[in-house]
Write a protein that holds these residues in place. Sequence first.
Motif: not given
Length: 451
Positions: A107-116, A131-137
């Motif tokens: 998903a990150l490679e496809a360009g999705f912003a973490p908040e989405r 990792r998820a909490l650090a990114l804001g996922v």
Amino acid sequence: MVTPSPREYRDESASVKTTSDTGRRSRILRAAIDDGLLHPEHAPLAAFVDWGRLNLNVQHLMHAFPAHISTLHAFAVKANSLVPVLTKLREFGMGAEVASNGELAAALEAGFAPERIVFDSPAKSWQELRRALALGVSLNIDNFQELERVQQILSEAPSTSEIGIRLNPQVGAGDIAAMSTAGVHSKFGIPLEDPGMREKLIETYIANPWLRRAHTHVGSQGCPLPLIARGVNQLVRFADEVNIRAGFAQIRTLDIGGGLPVDFETDTPTSAFDEYVAVLGEGAPRLFSGDYALVTEFGRSILAKHGFIAAYVEYTKQVGGRDVAITHAGAQIATRTVFMPEAWPLRIEGFTHSGHAKSMGHTVVQDVAGPCCFAGDLVARGRELPPLTPGDIVALLDTGAYYASNPFAYNSLPVPGVYGVSMIGDSADTVPEFSIVRKAQMETELVIAAE
């Protein structure tokens, strides 16, 4: 409060033919043969995703939900984790729902912003949570032990992630037990109706005001819409109760999952999202009050009908008086259909070696077999089809999700190429244009993968 009506949203696909897309598939096959993407020796198996029809379906979903409700439609990446597919879905306006580190990476490679991005999984590791909490996922917590881990991580470092708990409303199972997640004994989420659990959950929310979401998912294929609506209604009632007890709007977002059953019988290009919304409006009327933002997690209903797999017939024979066509499409790409044929039957079409549709004027009862070395490797049993001969092509329809994108490495068979298709219009002279979604695997790559 606005209760959505299905009639409001039907115009999105009104101009699209919904009886049969055989001619469209024939044009794709003929062009693929001309471009060498399909070849009886070098490329006997390939999969195709129709970008135009996919976009049509995504826009239909977005129009089905009331405009006054803030809604993130997060595609369930498990349905098709190929990065170019995810990139298209992002461009079409969707978010992403992931259930592993690998899916998050895609998903990150496809360009999705973490908040989405929304992270679901009943077995998130410490590393995945950090990792998820650090990114804001966004996170949907599955159980109380996971909640304790999240509390510890948040005590060490703040996070912008939106966090909630997955609830099992225990409203019952649908027709396919393996696809139902709201039964009494489901492995997912915290059981809302178990003795004392509802009160424990409410107290947990009040003690942790950073829990601002709540999530449920009743199930996938085989779950009727009223059953899904009952589960969603339980979610809304729970959120209302938490907010009343807390004295403020603590829960602000409801993640209602996905699970809309897919029509595997026709070529209708859009899923029944309007009907789904109407049933939710009747069965969970507070959902569309405007008090809550929404998240959905559709996967199969977004993509299944906008992809198909094409395979050459290698041999034909008669066994016990029945015709059998042996093809290159089997359990390695149609795993669910092969192992659960009653639950996951596929439509099959026959085409000539040049990609022209074979006439249904004369049919015979046939089995369509795959290449895997076990007797049950059949993608169709006792199916009435035009007589198939070596060199013909069979198309496995409605396979845009959970098929070629989720290969099963049986017999070390190579992974087929997957190609995106762009077509402007439906006229007979429309020339499809292809883009590579995933290259066909070479034998040398198989050897390297096995080392």
